[in-house]
Design a protein around this motif. Sequence first.
Motif, PDB file in Angstrom:
ATOM      1  N   ALA A 221      54.001  81.356  16.838  1.00  0.00           N
ATOM      2  CA  ALA A 221      53.765  81.597  15.412  1.00  0.00           C
ATOM      3  C   ALA A 221      52.940  82.859  15.199  1.00  0.00           C
ATOM      4  CB  ALA A 221      53.068  80.393  14.786  1.00  0.00           C
ATOM      5  N   LEU A 222      51.943  83.062  16.039  1.00  0.00           N
ATOM      6  CA  LEU A 222      51.097  84.256  15.920  1.00  0.00           C
ATOM      7  C   LEU A 222      51.878  85.520  16.277  1.00  0.00           C
ATOM      8  CD1 LEU A 222      47.808  82.864  17.512  1.00  0.00           C
ATOM      9  CD2 LEU A 222      48.197  83.377  15.099  1.00  0.00           C
ATOM     10  N   GLU A 223      52.671  85.445  17.346  1.00  0.00           N
ATOM     11  CA  GLU A 223      53.409  86.629  17.781  1.00  0.00           C
ATOM     12  C   GLU A 223      54.506  87.009  16.793  1.00  0.00           C
ATOM     13  OE1 GLU A 223      54.793  85.740  21.691  1.00  0.00           O
ATOM     14  OE2 GLU A 223      52.833  86.026  22.634  1.00  0.00           O
ATOM     15  N   VAL A 224      55.222  86.018  16.267  1.00  0.00           N
ATOM     16  CA  VAL A 224      56.323  86.306  15.340  1.00  0.00           C
ATOM     17  C   VAL A 224      55.811  86.890  14.030  1.00  0.00           C
ATOM     18  CG1 VAL A 224      58.114  85.226  13.904  1.00  0.00           C
ATOM     19  CG2 VAL A 224      57.925  84.618  16.317  1.00  0.00           C
ATOM     20  N   THR A 225      54.681  86.372  13.544  1.00  0.00           N
ATOM     21  CA  THR A 225      54.168  86.817  12.240  1.00  0.00           C
ATOM     22  C   THR A 225      53.200  87.988  12.349  1.00  0.00           C
ATOM     23  OG1 THR A 225      52.322  85.235  12.329  1.00  0.00           O
ATOM     24  CG2 THR A 225      54.393  84.487  11.336  1.00  0.00           C
ATOM     25  N   GLY A 226      52.672  88.231  13.545  1.00  0.00           N
ATOM     26  CA  GLY A 226      51.721  89.329  13.714  1.00  0.00           C
ATOM     27  C   GLY A 226      50.319  89.007  13.238  1.00  0.00           C
ATOM     28  N   LEU A 227      50.024  87.733  12.999  1.00  0.00           N
ATOM     29  CA  LEU A 227      48.691  87.357  12.540  1.00  0.00           C
ATOM     30  C   LEU A 227      47.695  87.408  13.688  1.00  0.00           C
ATOM     31  CD1 LEU A 227      47.010  86.234  10.129  1.00  0.00           C
ATOM     32  CD2 LEU A 227      47.488  83.945  11.031  1.00  0.00           C
ATOM     33  N   ALA A 228      46.524  87.976  13.415  1.00  0.00           N
ATOM     34  CA  ALA A 228      45.472  88.017  14.426  1.00  0.00           C
ATOM     35  C   ALA A 228      44.997  86.595  14.722  1.00  0.00           C
ATOM     36  CB  ALA A 228      44.306  88.872  13.941  1.00  0.00           C
ATOM     37  N   PRO A 229      44.849  86.222  15.992  1.00  0.00           N
ATOM     38  CA  PRO A 229      44.436  84.847  16.336  1.00  0.00           C
ATOM     39  C   PRO A 229      43.147  84.412  15.647  1.00  0.00           C
ATOM     40  CG  PRO A 229      45.191  86.004  18.283  1.00  0.00           C
ATOM     41  CD  PRO A 229      45.141  87.025  17.187  1.00  0.00           C
ATOM     42  N   GLY A 230      42.223  85.353  15.450  1.00  0.00           N
ATOM     43  CA  GLY A 230      40.957  85.009  14.814  1.00  0.00           C
ATOM     44  C   GLY A 230      41.089  84.602  13.364  1.00  0.00           C
ATOM     45  N   CYS A 231      42.262  84.838  12.768  1.00  0.00           N
ATOM     46  CA  CYS A 231      42.485  84.480  11.357  1.00  0.00           C
ATOM     47  C   CYS A 231      43.106  83.099  11.202  1.00  0.00           C
ATOM     48  CB  CYS A 231      43.384  85.520  10.685  1.00  0.00           C
ATOM     49  SG  CYS A 231      42.619  87.152  10.516  1.00  0.00           S
ATOM     50  N   LEU A 232      43.365  82.416  12.308  1.00  0.00           N
ATOM     51  CA  LEU A 232      43.983  81.097  12.253  1.00  0.00           C
ATOM     52  C   LEU A 232      42.990  80.031  12.715  1.00  0.00           C
ATOM     53  CD1 LEU A 232      46.424  79.184  11.961  1.00  0.00           C
ATOM     54  CD2 LEU A 232      47.024  79.746  14.335  1.00  0.00           C
ATOM     55  N   THR A 233      42.809  79.019  11.874  1.00  0.00           N
ATOM     56  CA  THR A 233      41.980  77.866  12.213  1.00  0.00           C
ATOM     57  C   THR A 233      42.871  76.644  12.302  1.00  0.00           C
ATOM     58  OG1 THR A 233      40.045  78.773  11.061  1.00  0.00           O
ATOM     59  CG2 THR A 233      40.056  76.402  11.491  1.00  0.00           C
ATOM     60  N   LEU A 234      42.814  75.947  13.431  1.00  0.00           N
ATOM     61  CA  LEU A 234      43.586  74.724  13.616  1.00  0.00           C
ATOM     62  C   LEU A 234      42.660  73.535  13.418  1.00  0.00           C
ATOM     63  CD1 LEU A 234      45.646  75.744  16.775  1.00  0.00           C
ATOM     64  CD2 LEU A 234      46.383  75.797  14.373  1.00  0.00           C
ATOM     65  N   GLU A 235      43.008  72.675  12.469  1.00  0.00           N
ATOM     66  CA  GLU A 235      42.183  71.516  12.160  1.00  0.00           C
ATOM     67  C   GLU A 235      42.862  70.247  12.658  1.00  0.00           C
ATOM     68  OE1 GLU A 235      41.394  71.574   7.984  1.00  0.00           O
ATOM     69  OE2 GLU A 235      39.975  73.245   8.142  1.00  0.00           O
ATOM     70  N   ILE A 236      42.089  69.348  13.236  1.00  0.00           N
ATOM     71  CA  ILE A 236      42.610  68.090  13.753  1.00  0.00           C
ATOM     72  C   ILE A 236      42.536  67.042  12.655  1.00  0.00           C
ATOM     73  CG2 ILE A 236      42.323  66.295  15.492  1.00  0.00           C
ATOM     74  CD1 ILE A 236      41.015  68.360  17.276  1.00  0.00           C
ATOM     75  N   THR A 237      43.652  66.378  12.398  1.00  0.00           N
ATOM     76  CA  THR A 237      43.689  65.371  11.348  1.00  0.00           C
ATOM     77  C   THR A 237      42.961  64.104  11.775  1.00  0.00           C
ATOM     78  OG1 THR A 237      45.774  64.469  12.135  1.00  0.00           O
ATOM     79  CG2 THR A 237      45.895  66.232  10.506  1.00  0.00           C
ATOM     80  N   GLU A 238      42.691  63.247  10.781  1.00  0.00           N
ATOM     81  CA  GLU A 238      41.963  62.013  11.044  1.00  0.00           C
ATOM     82  C   GLU A 238      42.710  61.120  12.037  1.00  0.00           C
ATOM     83  OE1 GLU A 238      42.667  63.271   8.172  1.00  0.00           O
ATOM     84  OE2 GLU A 238      40.824  63.580   7.044  1.00  0.00           O
ATOM     85  N   THR A 239      44.043  61.117  11.973  1.00  0.00           N
ATOM     86  CA  THR A 239      44.814  60.245  12.861  1.00  0.00           C
ATOM     87  C   THR A 239      44.615  60.641  14.324  1.00  0.00           C
ATOM     88  OG1 THR A 239      46.738  61.664  12.516  1.00  0.00           O
ATOM     89  CG2 THR A 239      46.594  59.682  11.189  1.00  0.00           C
ATOM     90  N   ALA A 240      44.439  61.937  14.567  1.00  0.00           N
ATOM     91  CA  ALA A 240      44.236  62.381  15.943  1.00  0.00           C
ATOM     92  C   ALA A 240      42.934  61.829  16.504  1.00  0.00           C
ATOM     93  CB  ALA A 240      44.241  63.909  16.010  1.00  0.00           C
ATOM     94  N   LEU A 241      41.902  61.756  15.659  1.00  0.00           N
ATOM     95  CA  LEU A 241      40.619  61.235  16.109  1.00  0.00           C
ATOM     96  C   LEU A 241      40.660  59.720  16.268  1.00  0.00           C
ATOM     97  CD1 LEU A 241      38.247  63.349  13.828  1.00  0.00           C
ATOM     98  CD2 LEU A 241      38.757  63.717  16.234  1.00  0.00           C
ATOM     99  N   VAL A 242      41.355  59.049  15.351  1.00  0.00           N
ATOM    100  CA  VAL A 242      41.414  57.587  15.399  1.00  0.00           C
ATOM    101  C   VAL A 242      42.154  57.132  16.651  1.00  0.00           C
ATOM    102  CG1 VAL A 242      42.418  55.550  14.316  1.00  0.00           C
ATOM    103  CG2 VAL A 242      41.237  57.254  12.915  1.00  0.00           C
TER     104      VAL A 242
END
Length: 209
Positions: A184-205
């Motif tokens: 996704a980063l390579e195709v769109t050219g977005l700098a990695p530092g501009c992307l935040t990945l958040e873990i949903t509540e289900t992942a923690l549960v």
Amino acid sequence: LRAELATPMLIEHLSVNMGSSIGVAVAPDDGLDADTLLRRADVAMYSAKQRGKGRHSVFEPVMHDKAVERLRLQTDLRGAIENDEITLAFQPIMTLADGLPSGFEALARWTHPELGAVSAATFVPLAEETGMIVALGSRLLRVACEHATRWNAMPGLTAPMSIAVNLSGRQLEEADIVQHVRDALEVTGLAPGCLTLEITETALVHNSV
């Protein structure tokens, strides 16, 4: 039955523990033939699992109605994903010091042609349970990165705009999740530092790590 099944069993010198969810259908009220009783017991068992597993439920007619509605929604969701009908809304993340946005959070939205707006709290868990969240999440991640790339190309920005995207527990279980993010980063050219990945509540549960 649940108590008996919960009793540890010794198999090849190993103690094995099992849990169980039980659905109950009783003749003649719930049916007179074995196929009908088994179908309705299965519906009741699913209801027991939804309530937290390790339980039992007795079949009620409303359970059948809910099962039919869920099946229809599952079919419609599959079509919506294939036709790119799940879209993104963007909620701004504000900096308190100057009141300006520093980025956005991407939120999945589905407008059903008949039901109208379907809550993400309804269709996201359904997509997780059926495995559809993997393809959906991968596409929405790319779309979110595309938007962030366009924002950061706008003149006059004093700092890069970030984008926050949710990852479900089901996505984290995929062996190629890192590759999906990298693509996704390579195709769109977005700098990695501009992307935040958040873990949903289900992942923690579910603690899928």
